[in-house]
Structures are given as structure tokens and as C-alpha cells.
Design an enzyme around this catalytic site. Structure first.
Site, PDB file in Angstrom:
ATOM      1  N   ASP A   1      12.964  10.127  -6.165  1.00 45.68           N
ATOM      2  CA  ASP A   1      13.754  11.403  -5.755  1.00 45.68           C
ATOM      3  C   ASP A   1      14.354  11.222  -4.271  1.00 45.68           C
ATOM      4  OD1 ASP A   1      10.896  11.375  -5.441  1.00 45.68           O
ATOM      5  OD2 ASP A   1      11.270  12.953  -4.008  1.00 45.68           O
TER       6      ASP A   1
ATOM      7  N   THR B   1      -6.393  -0.051  10.372  1.00 48.45           N
ATOM      8  CA  THR B   1      -6.716   1.333  10.352  1.00 48.45           C
ATOM      9  C   THR B   1      -8.012   1.650  11.352  1.00 48.45           C
ATOM     10  OG1 THR B   1      -8.136   1.099   8.531  1.00 48.45           O
ATOM     11  CG2 THR B   1      -5.934   1.879   7.690  1.00 48.45           C
TER      12      THR B   1
ATOM     13  N   ALA C   1      -8.219   3.167   2.845  1.00 44.73           N
ATOM     14  CA  ALA C   1      -7.247   3.767   1.845  1.00 44.73           C
ATOM     15  C   ALA C   1      -7.232   5.246   2.221  1.00 44.73           C
ATOM     16  CB  ALA C   1      -7.866   3.621   0.588  1.00 44.73           C
ATOM     17  N   GLY C   2      -5.873   5.719   1.873  1.00 44.00           N
ATOM     18  CA  GLY C   2      -5.631   7.252   1.833  1.00 44.00           C
ATOM     19  C   GLY C   2      -4.640   7.395   0.914  1.00 44.00           C
ATOM     20  N   HIS C   3      -5.193   8.493  -0.146  1.00 47.65           N
ATOM     21  CA  HIS C   3      -4.393   9.051  -1.123  1.00 47.65           C
ATOM     22  C   HIS C   3      -4.110  10.515  -1.104  1.00 47.65           C
ATOM     23  CE1 HIS C   3      -5.494   4.976  -2.524  1.00 47.65           C
ATOM     24  NE2 HIS C   3      -6.941   5.343  -2.764  1.00 47.65           N
TER      25      HIS C   3
ATOM     26  N   SER D   1       8.474   8.398 -11.320  1.00 50.80           N
ATOM     27  CA  SER D   1       8.098   9.625 -10.503  1.00 50.80           C
ATOM     28  C   SER D   1       9.070  10.221  -9.487  1.00 50.80           C
ATOM     29  CB  SER D   1       6.762   9.204  -9.852  1.00 50.80           C
ATOM     30  OG  SER D   1       6.427  10.298  -9.030  1.00 50.80           O
TER      31      SER D   1
ATOM     32  N   LYS E   1      -0.392   5.240  -5.691  1.00 49.37           N
ATOM     33  CA  LYS E   1      -1.382   5.090  -6.754  1.00 49.37           C
ATOM     34  C   LYS E   1      -2.107   6.321  -7.172  1.00 49.37           C
ATOM     35  CE  LYS E   1      -2.941   2.165  -3.816  1.00 49.37           C
ATOM     36  NZ  LYS E   1      -2.096   2.035  -2.834  1.00 49.37           N
ATOM     37  N   GLY E   2      -2.491   7.214  -5.916  1.00 49.28           N
ATOM     38  CA  GLY E   2      -3.326   8.172  -6.204  1.00 49.28           C
ATOM     39  C   GLY E   2      -2.925   9.050  -7.196  1.00 49.28           C
ATOM     40  N   LYS E   3      -1.708   9.377  -7.045  1.00 53.44           N
ATOM     41  CA  LYS E   3      -0.817  10.337  -8.024  1.00 53.44           C
ATOM     42  C   LYS E   3      -1.027   9.928  -9.593  1.00 53.44           C
ATOM     43  CE  LYS E   3       3.415  12.047  -9.797  1.00 53.44           C
ATOM     44  NZ  LYS E   3       4.659  12.538  -9.722  1.00 53.44           N
TER      45      LYS E   3
ATOM     46  N   GLY F   1       0.896  -1.314   0.018  1.00 50.29           N
ATOM     47  CA  GLY F   1      -0.030   0.041   0.061  1.00 50.29           C
ATOM     48  C   GLY F   1       0.900   1.265  -0.219  1.00 50.29           C
ATOM     49  N   ASP F   2       0.098   2.383  -0.144  1.00 52.96           N
ATOM     50  CA  ASP F   2       0.771   3.711  -0.059  1.00 52.96           C
ATOM     51  C   ASP F   2       1.885   3.811  -1.314  1.00 52.96           C
ATOM     52  OD1 ASP F   2      -1.066   4.675   1.718  1.00 52.96           O
ATOM     53  OD2 ASP F   2       0.627   3.521   3.411  1.00 52.96           O
ATOM     54  N   GLU F   3       1.689   3.181  -2.399  1.00 52.86           N
ATOM     55  CA  GLU F   3       2.771   3.210  -3.442  1.00 52.86           C
ATOM     56  C   GLU F   3       2.698   4.566  -3.984  1.00 52.86           C
ATOM     57  OE1 GLU F   3       0.448   0.724  -3.177  1.00 52.86           O
ATOM     58  OE2 GLU F   3       1.390  -0.936  -3.015  1.00 52.86           O
TER      59      GLU F   3
ATOM     60  N   GLN G   1      -5.082  -0.097  -1.233  1.00 57.25           N
ATOM     61  CA  GLN G   1      -4.135  -0.772  -0.568  1.00 57.25           C
ATOM     62  C   GLN G   1      -3.079  -1.432  -1.699  1.00 57.25           C
ATOM     63  OE1 GLN G   1      -7.656  -1.943   0.445  1.00 57.25           O
ATOM     64  NE2 GLN G   1      -7.370   0.000   1.331  1.00 57.25           N
TER      65      GLN G   1
END
Ligand code: GDP
Ligand code: IMO
Ligand code: MG
Length: 430
Positions: A336, A130, A39-41, A417, A16-18, A12-14, A227
Site C-alpha cells: 500500500d 540497538t 527485535a521489535g514487532h 499485505s 514478520k510479526g504480522k 529486518g522490520d519486514e 531481524q
């Protein structure tokens, strides 16, 4: 027609939202097919930062339709609060938000069950969820007797009768296990949820039928996995997983669109690995290197604010998840963050306690807990890469590292990215 699934290949938190936001340039509809407000994006567009949880990331684009599919579990007050918050940021949902009448509903007793389950387990067993009621709601869905779907919120008498029976049952269990215990009031819950239903009414529909029409009309559809594949209930690090098929395997059951309609399977990976919550993590760096990654990558959970556990890229784990999610291409995120490291490591295999080599991610949690990563070490790059716009302008070692990831996973990298902004994304030439 070009339909795409975007799916996380780690825990998770890879970011994805971006990528979902970026791919909205060429898609008309974004569909969530599993999970919920766990989920949190974070999506950053110029001056604006959007935080999305249950609302599909497509909401950031005013002309994109958003679908919350049948495989998602919905806590109505959280969904309404999120929509209200996004509306104050200028987003509008009228006519473009479509919520499945088959999606299951999270009730206060689910939150209570989860709190109790987490607090009554010992440190090593605690899942570190969560606490959004996800697991208990899916449990009631699979158990059938106590599951309530969104469509039932629009039948007041039926809902009230069902809640009376279910809450009586839940109260009996709570009274035997919780001390102190305040019984839940079925009628008060019914009143609240009938109120939420009125607000949700304009959005609720048969999304299976809606999506079938969208596919037939050749609209481009993007399926947004929440996720990551290593948190999948079947293919992840069970029991330290979420309660849905968070790999691409959940797409068909959670949306009603068959996988054969999808042409592009975009696997999202970080250039390193993070995990929140409990469970094994072979490449975890519980040292100053891990802390450096956490600081540079601002690795703190969007939903719970917990510090994320950090470590090197685990190619064994991602080979497995890329396979189960059928990834046809990778996007490598947060590169980065690795600027300035003299050396960067990648786990290419595991070593068992008896010294034998393991190339494949084991299903047995005990075995995974005992392996040691076998690392290959690659030279890092010193340059700040956050402003690079063209692949040819990246440092040589940066390009070599990206190629190593592609070779190790066995899937080509099509995008890298180098910062949270929409514009800090660079295509990798074929
Ligand atoms: P998701 O749940 O997979 O959508 O990911 P999250 O939003 O929870 O976490 C990713 C975080 O990394 C967010 O805060 C993004 O704004 C941020 N982010 C995305 N891409 C990059 C990147 O390339 N570099 C950096 N430094 N941050 C990024
Ligand atoms: P996004 O979509 C990272 C983790 C929790 C816990 C486990 C089970 O932002 O990538 P749950 O509440 O689902 O029962 O918790 O799964 N988890 C996530 N970790 N990103 C997420 O979502 C997660 N959603 C759940 O931390 O370990
Ligand atoms: Mg997240």
C-alpha cells in the site's frame, strides 16, 4: 504435521510479526530461535496494538504456546517488563511460556560494553546497534569463559561465585578504558538476578526436550526469525550485522529442532527496502522519494524510534537471502505504501566501478559499497489498495509488480499485505 519458519529476507522490520500472528491460525506453538530484545514487532488486531520484542509473537493468541529457545539471549529485567506490559493488555503466560535453560543471559556489563564500543567508534565504523547488549552477550557465549546460561540463575552460590570472578575481570577492563568509571558490584548484580530468577522459574525448562515432544505429538510449530537474513552474522553485510544467525540457518542451532522437521519456509519482504543502523545499502534513496516512502510507511524503528533508511527493492540482495534461508514462498508486505508512485524501480543487478555486471550479492563489504544498482522501471498504480480483499480486484500494475518480484527472486509470492491490520492480507492464487 505442518511446521513453518517465518524469516525476514532484508535488513529486518519486514513485518514478520504480522505474518507470524496470521499463521497462528494454523499453528499451535511459536518459537524464537535467535536474537533478543533487539527485535521489535508491531501487531495490530482490531482496536489492539501489541508491541513485542523478546516475547514470541504467538503470545497475542491466548491458545498458542510460546518458546524462547536456547539460541536467544535474554536480559531478564527487559523480558519481565515486557511480559508485565503485555499482561496489562490482557495476555496471560501461565502454562504456555517456555524459556530455555540453555539460553544465555545479558548482564549490566554487556550493556556497558556495548555503550562503550558504540561511543568509542567513529561515525563510519559505528554499527548503530540497538544497545540491548546482544553482541557482547553472544561474544561471551562463544568465548565460553564468561557466558552464563539461564539454568545457572537457579544455583545461587554458583551464580554468585561466577559473577564475582567475571565482574572482577570486566571491572579491570572498564577501569583501563572508561573515564569516569564506577566499578560494577558483583553481589548487587547477583541479588538482582536471583530475584529475576524467582519470577522466571515457572517458565524455565529444557525447551529442546519440550519441542521434541511437541514435534512427536504432531503439533504445528512456527519458528519466528527475528531481524532479517541480511543481518545474519555469516551471510549478512558483516560487520554491519547482528551477532546471531538471523537467516533461517539459525533455526536448528537455536531451537534444537532439525531443519528437516520444517516443511514451509516463508520469506518476508517489504515491497521496497529499509535498514536501520550503519552499513552499505545499494538501493538507498537519500532524497524526497526515500522520505516519501518513510512517511507513507511510518518507517521509524519500533525499538529505538530511529528513522529507517529507505530505498527501492533490491532483487540481488533478496535472491541471496532467499537462497540462504531456503524460502519456498514469499509474503510481500507494505505494498500500500507504493500506491501513488508513477514509476517503481527494482534493482535487478549491480554494476561494478569497472562497468562489469554483478548478479550475485557480494560477500566483500568494500565491493558492495562500490556497486551501483542496475534498475528496471515499472509503472505504478494510483489506486488506494488498503481495502482490497481479493487478488483479482488489485490494479493490473500492482499485480504485475508482485509478479516481477517473484520472477526476480525466483520464489513464488503466496501472500500480499496492504495495511497493518490482520485482515489487510490477501492470498495470491497459485
Ligand atoms: P517486524 O520486526 O518484521 O515484525 O516488523 P515491524 O513490526 O518492526 O515493522 C513493520 C511495521 O509495518 C509495523 O508497524 C506494522 O504494523 C506495519 N505493517 C505491517 N504490514 C503492513 C502493511 O502491509 N502496510 C502498512 N502500511 N504497514 C504494515
Ligand atoms: P526485527 O526483528 C531491524 C540492526 C541494528 C543494527 C544491527 C546490529 O524487528 O526485524 P544489534 O543490536 O542486533 O547488535 O544491532 O542490527 N537490528 C535490526 N534492524 N530490525 C531488527 O529486528 C533489528 N535487530 C537489530 O539496527 O544495525
Ligand atoms: Mg521490527
Amino acid at each position: 504435521m505442518s511446521n513453518t519458519c517465518v524469516v525476514g529476507l532484508q535488513w529486518g522490520d519486514e513485518a514478520k510479526g504480522k505474518i507470524v500472528d496470521l499463521l497462528c491460525d494454523v499453528h499451535d506453538v511459536v518459537v524464537r530461535y535467535q536474537g533478543g530484545a533487539n527485535a521489535g514487532h508491531t501487531v495490530m488486531v482490531g482496536e489492539n496494538t501489541y508491541k513485542l520484542s523478546l516475547v514470541p509473537t504467538g503470545a497475542v493468541r491466548p491458545d498458542v504456546d510460546c518458546v524462547i529457545g536456547n539460541g536467544v539471549v535474554i536480559h531478564p529485567p527487559m523480558l519481565l517488563a515486557e511480559m508485565d506490559r503485555l499482561q496489562t493488555q490482557g495476555l496471560n503466560f501461565q502454562g504456555r511460556m517456555h524459556i530455555s535453560d540453555r539460553a544465555h543471559v545479558i548482564f549490566p556489563y554487556h550493556l556497558e560494553e556495548e555503550r562503550w564500543s558504540e561511543e568509542s567508534t567513529t561515525e563510519g565504523e559505528r554499527l548503530g546497534t540497538t544497545r540491548r547488549g546482544i553482541g557482547p552477550c553472544y561474544k561471551d557465549k562463544v568465548g565460553r569463559v564468561h557466558g552464563i546460561r539461564i539454568g545457572e540463575l537457579f544455583r545461587p552460590d554458583h551464580l554468585r561465585q561466577r559473577l564475582r570472578r567475571i565482574v572482577e575481570f570486566k571491572n579491570q577492563i572498564f577501569s583501563a578504558t572508561l573515564n569516569p568509571f564506577t566499578p560494577l558490584d558483583a553481589d548487587a548484580i547477583a541479588d538482582d538476578y536471583l530475584g529475576y530468577a524467582e519470577r522466571l522459574r515457572p517458565f524455565v525448562t529444557d525447551t529442546t526436550a519440550w519441542l521434541a515432544s511437541a514435534v512427536k505429538a504432531n503439533r504445528n510449530i512456527l519458528f519466528e526469525g527475528a531481524q532479517g537474513s541480511l543481518l545474519d552474522i555469516d551471510y549478512g553485510t558483516f560487520p554491519f550485522v547482528t551477532s546471531s544467525n538471523s537467516s533461517a540457518a539459525g533455526l536448528g542451532t537455536g531451537s534444537g529442532v532439525h531443519a528437516r522437521q520444517v516443511q514451509n519456509w516463508v520469506g518476508i519482504v517489504k515491497a521496497y527496502t529499509t535498514r536501520v543502523g550503519g552499513g552499505p545499502f545499494p538501493t538507498e534513496l537519500d532524497n524526497e522519494i526515500g522520505q516519501r516512502i518513510r512517511d507513507r510507511g511510518r518507517e521509524y524503528g519500533t525499538v529505538t524510534g530511529r528513522p529507517r533508511r529507505c530505498g527501492w527493492f533490491d532483487a540481488v540482495a533478496v535472491r541471496h537471502s532467499a537462497w540462504v534461508s531456503g524460502a519456498t514462498e514469499l509474503s510481500v508486505m507494505l505494498l500500500d505504501v507504493l500506491s501513488g508512485f508513477d514509476e517503481i524501480k527494482v534493482a535487478v543487478a549491480y554494476e561494478r566501478p569497472d562497468g562489469s555486471r554483478l548478479e550475485w550479492f557480494p560477500g566483500c563489504l568494500e565491493e558492495l559499497g562500490q556497486v551501483k544498482p542496475i534498475y528496471e522501471t515499472f509503472p505504478g498504480w494510483a489506486e488506494d489498495v488498503t481495502g482490497v480483499k481479493d487478488w483479482s480486484d488489485f490494479p493490473e500494475n500492482f499485480k504485475k509488480y508482485v509478479q516481477v518480484l517473484a520472477d526476480q527472486v525466483g520464489v513464488p509470492v503466496r501472500r500480499v499485505s496492504v495495511g497493518p491490520e490482520r485482515t489487510q492480507t490477501v492470498a495470491v492464487p497459485v
